[in-house]
Design a protein around this motif. Structure first.
Motif, PDB file in Angstrom:
ATOM      1  N   ARG A 168     -55.140 -26.467  54.409  1.00 43.17           N
ATOM      2  CA  ARG A 168     -54.061 -25.946  53.550  1.00 43.17           C
ATOM      3  C   ARG A 168     -54.620 -24.963  52.525  1.00 43.17           C
ATOM      4  O   ARG A 168     -53.989 -23.948  52.232  1.00 43.17           O
ATOM      5  CB  ARG A 168     -53.361 -27.116  52.877  1.00 43.17           C
ATOM      6  CG  ARG A 168     -52.010 -26.785  52.318  1.00 43.17           C
ATOM      7  CD  ARG A 168     -51.252 -28.076  52.094  1.00 43.17           C
ATOM      8  NE  ARG A 168     -50.054 -27.878  51.328  1.00 43.17           N
ATOM      9  CZ  ARG A 168     -48.826 -27.983  51.825  1.00 43.17           C
ATOM     10  NH1 ARG A 168     -48.647 -28.270  53.087  1.00 43.17           N
ATOM     11  NH2 ARG A 168     -47.785 -27.805  51.057  1.00 43.17           N
ATOM     12  N   VAL A 169     -55.806 -25.237  51.996  1.00 43.87           N
ATOM     13  CA  VAL A 169     -56.457 -24.300  51.071  1.00 43.87           C
ATOM     14  C   VAL A 169     -56.689 -22.961  51.780  1.00 43.87           C
ATOM     15  O   VAL A 169     -56.409 -21.897  51.220  1.00 43.87           O
ATOM     16  CB  VAL A 169     -57.790 -24.871  50.532  1.00 43.87           C
ATOM     17  CG1 VAL A 169     -58.622 -23.791  49.850  1.00 43.87           C
ATOM     18  CG2 VAL A 169     -57.529 -26.022  49.584  1.00 43.87           C
ATOM     19  N   ARG A 170     -57.190 -23.029  53.010  1.00 45.55           N
ATOM     20  CA  ARG A 170     -57.423 -21.793  53.773  1.00 45.55           C
ATOM     21  C   ARG A 170     -56.124 -21.021  53.977  1.00 45.55           C
ATOM     22  O   ARG A 170     -56.089 -19.804  53.853  1.00 45.55           O
ATOM     23  CB  ARG A 170     -58.064 -22.123  55.112  1.00 45.55           C
ATOM     24  CG  ARG A 170     -59.496 -22.582  54.986  1.00 45.55           C
ATOM     25  CD  ARG A 170     -60.143 -22.793  56.356  1.00 45.55           C
ATOM     26  NE  ARG A 170     -61.422 -23.454  56.191  1.00 45.55           N
ATOM     27  CZ  ARG A 170     -61.748 -24.598  56.761  1.00 45.55           C
ATOM     28  NH1 ARG A 170     -60.901 -25.211  57.580  1.00 45.55           N
ATOM     29  NH2 ARG A 170     -62.929 -25.139  56.547  1.00 45.55           N
ATOM     30  N   LEU A 171     -55.056 -21.747  54.299  1.00 41.37           N
ATOM     31  CA  LEU A 171     -53.751 -21.108  54.481  1.00 41.37           C
ATOM     32  C   LEU A 171     -53.283 -20.435  53.195  1.00 41.37           C
ATOM     33  O   LEU A 171     -52.850 -19.279  53.215  1.00 41.37           O
ATOM     34  CB  LEU A 171     -52.718 -22.140  54.941  1.00 41.37           C
ATOM     35  CG  LEU A 171     -51.275 -21.649  54.957  1.00 41.37           C
ATOM     36  CD1 LEU A 171     -51.094 -20.534  55.989  1.00 41.37           C
ATOM     37  CD2 LEU A 171     -50.325 -22.800  55.214  1.00 41.37           C
ATOM     38  N   ILE A 172     -53.367 -21.139  52.088  1.00 41.84           N
ATOM     39  CA  ILE A 172     -52.921 -20.582  50.803  1.00 41.84           C
ATOM     40  C   ILE A 172     -53.717 -19.327  50.476  1.00 41.84           C
ATOM     41  O   ILE A 172     -53.143 -18.305  50.067  1.00 41.84           O
ATOM     42  CB  ILE A 172     -53.038 -21.626  49.671  1.00 41.84           C
ATOM     43  CG1 ILE A 172     -52.059 -22.778  49.912  1.00 41.84           C
ATOM     44  CG2 ILE A 172     -52.807 -20.984  48.300  1.00 41.84           C
ATOM     45  CD1 ILE A 172     -52.303 -24.002  49.038  1.00 41.84           C
ATOM     46  N   ARG A 173     -55.018 -19.383  50.664  1.00 45.90           N
ATOM     47  CA  ARG A 173     -55.851 -18.209  50.385  1.00 45.90           C
ATOM     48  C   ARG A 173     -55.462 -17.032  51.281  1.00 45.90           C
ATOM     49  O   ARG A 173     -55.443 -15.892  50.842  1.00 45.90           O
ATOM     50  CB  ARG A 173     -57.320 -18.554  50.562  1.00 45.90           C
ATOM     51  CG  ARG A 173     -57.853 -19.381  49.428  1.00 45.90           C
ATOM     52  CD  ARG A 173     -59.319 -19.606  49.590  1.00 45.90           C
ATOM     53  NE  ARG A 173     -59.894 -20.097  48.357  1.00 45.90           N
ATOM     54  CZ  ARG A 173     -61.018 -20.759  48.307  1.00 45.90           C
ATOM     55  NH1 ARG A 173     -61.694 -21.020  49.407  1.00 45.90           N
ATOM     56  NH2 ARG A 173     -61.492 -21.178  47.147  1.00 45.90           N
ATOM     57  N   GLU A 174     -55.177 -17.322  52.542  1.00 49.33           N
ATOM     58  CA  GLU A 174     -54.769 -16.262  53.452  1.00 49.33           C
ATOM     59  C   GLU A 174     -53.418 -15.675  53.044  1.00 49.33           C
ATOM     60  O   GLU A 174     -53.215 -14.470  53.091  1.00 49.33           O
ATOM     61  CB  GLU A 174     -54.711 -16.776  54.888  1.00 49.33           C
ATOM     62  CG  GLU A 174     -54.478 -15.648  55.863  1.00 49.33           C
ATOM     63  CD  GLU A 174     -54.925 -15.992  57.252  1.00 49.33           C
ATOM     64  OE1 GLU A 174     -54.183 -15.626  58.178  1.00 49.33           O
ATOM     65  OE2 GLU A 174     -55.989 -16.603  57.414  1.00 49.33           O
ATOM     66  N   LEU A 175     -52.505 -16.535  52.647  1.00 51.31           N
ATOM     67  CA  LEU A 175     -51.207 -16.056  52.184  1.00 51.31           C
ATOM     68  C   LEU A 175     -51.367 -15.142  50.968  1.00 51.31           C
ATOM     69  O   LEU A 175     -50.673 -14.127  50.844  1.00 51.31           O
ATOM     70  CB  LEU A 175     -50.292 -17.231  51.831  1.00 51.31           C
ATOM     71  CG  LEU A 175     -49.796 -18.074  53.002  1.00 51.31           C
ATOM     72  CD1 LEU A 175     -49.097 -19.335  52.488  1.00 51.31           C
ATOM     73  CD2 LEU A 175     -48.885 -17.275  53.902  1.00 51.31           C
ATOM     74  N   SER A 223     -54.274 -13.443  49.995  1.00 49.86           N
ATOM     75  CA  SER A 223     -55.105 -12.252  50.193  1.00 49.86           C
ATOM     76  C   SER A 223     -54.602 -11.327  51.295  1.00 49.86           C
ATOM     77  O   SER A 223     -54.538 -10.123  51.103  1.00 49.86           O
ATOM     78  CB  SER A 223     -56.556 -12.655  50.473  1.00 49.86           C
ATOM     79  OG  SER A 223     -56.637 -13.374  51.688  1.00 49.86           O
ATOM     80  N   ARG A 224     -54.259 -11.876  52.436  1.00 50.48           N
ATOM     81  CA  ARG A 224     -53.875 -11.018  53.567  1.00 50.48           C
ATOM     82  C   ARG A 224     -52.413 -10.619  53.546  1.00 50.48           C
ATOM     83  O   ARG A 224     -52.070  -9.509  53.927  1.00 50.48           O
ATOM     84  CB  ARG A 224     -54.181 -11.716  54.886  1.00 50.48           C
ATOM     85  CG  ARG A 224     -55.651 -11.796  55.154  1.00 50.48           C
ATOM     86  CD  ARG A 224     -55.883 -12.191  56.564  1.00 50.48           C
ATOM     87  NE  ARG A 224     -57.319 -12.214  56.821  1.00 50.48           N
ATOM     88  CZ  ARG A 224     -57.830 -12.382  58.000  1.00 50.48           C
ATOM     89  NH1 ARG A 224     -57.047 -12.536  59.039  1.00 50.48           N
ATOM     90  NH2 ARG A 224     -59.123 -12.401  58.151  1.00 50.48           N
ATOM     91  N   ILE A 225     -51.574 -11.547  53.127  1.00 59.00           N
ATOM     92  CA  ILE A 225     -50.137 -11.267  53.149  1.00 59.00           C
ATOM     93  C   ILE A 225     -49.653 -10.780  51.786  1.00 59.00           C
ATOM     94  O   ILE A 225     -48.654 -10.101  51.686  1.00 59.00           O
ATOM     95  CB  ILE A 225     -49.367 -12.520  53.617  1.00 59.00           C
ATOM     96  CG1 ILE A 225     -49.785 -12.837  55.061  1.00 59.00           C
ATOM     97  CG2 ILE A 225     -47.867 -12.342  53.524  1.00 59.00           C
ATOM     98  CD1 ILE A 225     -49.237 -14.112  55.602  1.00 59.00           C
ATOM     99  N   GLY A 226     -50.374 -11.128  50.741  1.00 56.76           N
ATOM    100  CA  GLY A 226     -49.997 -10.711  49.393  1.00 56.76           C
ATOM    101  C   GLY A 226     -48.859 -11.527  48.804  1.00 56.76           C
ATOM    102  O   GLY A 226     -48.156 -11.051  47.913  1.00 56.76           O
ATOM    103  N   ALA A 227     -48.689 -12.771  49.292  1.00 55.34           N
ATOM    104  CA  ALA A 227     -47.612 -13.619  48.781  1.00 55.34           C
ATOM    105  C   ALA A 227     -47.905 -14.026  47.339  1.00 55.34           C
ATOM    106  O   ALA A 227     -49.044 -14.341  46.998  1.00 55.34           O
ATOM    107  CB  ALA A 227     -47.460 -14.866  49.658  1.00 55.34           C
ATOM    108  N   ASN A 228     -46.864 -14.002  46.525  1.00 55.64           N
ATOM    109  CA  ASN A 228     -47.013 -14.470  45.144  1.00 55.64           C
ATOM    110  C   ASN A 228     -46.765 -15.977  45.104  1.00 55.64           C
ATOM    111  O   ASN A 228     -46.468 -16.603  46.126  1.00 55.64           O
ATOM    112  CB  ASN A 228     -46.071 -13.702  44.204  1.00 55.64           C
ATOM    113  CG  ASN A 228     -44.600 -13.916  44.550  1.00 55.64           C
ATOM    114  OD1 ASN A 228     -44.226 -14.819  45.290  1.00 55.64           O
ATOM    115  ND2 ASN A 228     -43.754 -13.048  44.009  1.00 55.64           N
ATOM    116  N   ASP A 229     -46.866 -16.585  43.933  1.00 57.87           N
ATOM    117  CA  ASP A 229     -46.725 -18.038  43.816  1.00 57.87           C
ATOM    118  C   ASP A 229     -45.373 -18.532  44.319  1.00 57.87           C
ATOM    119  O   ASP A 229     -45.302 -19.542  45.013  1.00 57.87           O
ATOM    120  CB  ASP A 229     -46.939 -18.483  42.364  1.00 57.87           C
ATOM    121  CG  ASP A 229     -48.397 -18.436  41.946  1.00 57.87           C
ATOM    122  OD1 ASP A 229     -49.255 -18.050  42.771  1.00 57.87           O
ATOM    123  OD2 ASP A 229     -48.686 -18.795  40.783  1.00 57.87           O
ATOM    124  N   ALA A 230     -44.304 -17.809  43.981  1.00 53.98           N
ATOM    125  CA  ALA A 230     -42.973 -18.226  44.430  1.00 53.98           C
ATOM    126  C   ALA A 230     -42.881 -18.161  45.954  1.00 53.98           C
ATOM    127  O   ALA A 230     -42.308 -19.061  46.585  1.00 53.98           O
ATOM    128  CB  ALA A 230     -41.899 -17.346  43.796  1.00 53.98           C
TER     129      ALA A 230
END
Length: 92
Positions: A46-53, A55-62
């Protein structure tokens, strides 16, 4: 594999403050025991997923909140469907 907090921090590469924030945001929900917090391999994933979201996708916290919530719902539905399938197979 069950990990204590220190092992999880080493394995995931997270900083303590980030871990505390992600727990507060309920992005990570470790098992709480009398000996402290415990994490699983799925938490590392899940940490890896969050980091990818981030860095790669540019998703914000919301956006991450929404994505994680939807993923959790999907996994819950898959578990429920598997249980239903097993129950139907027993009765069939």
């Amino acid at each position: 594999m069950r990990m204590d907090k220190q092992t999880f921090l080493k394995t995931s590469g997270l900083q303590v403050k980030v871990l505390e924030l992600w727990i507060e945001q309920e992005w990570l929900v470790p098992e709480e025991t009398p000996t402290g917090l415990h994490f699983q391999e799925i938490d590392v994933a899940r940490v890896r997923l969050i980091r990818e979201l981030q860095s790669r996708i540019g998703a914000n916290d919301a956006g991450i909140d929404v994505i994680l919530h939807l993923m959790d719902q999907l996994h819950g539905m898959r578990r429920a469907m598997e249980e239903l399938r097993r129950d139907m197979a027993k009765k069939g």
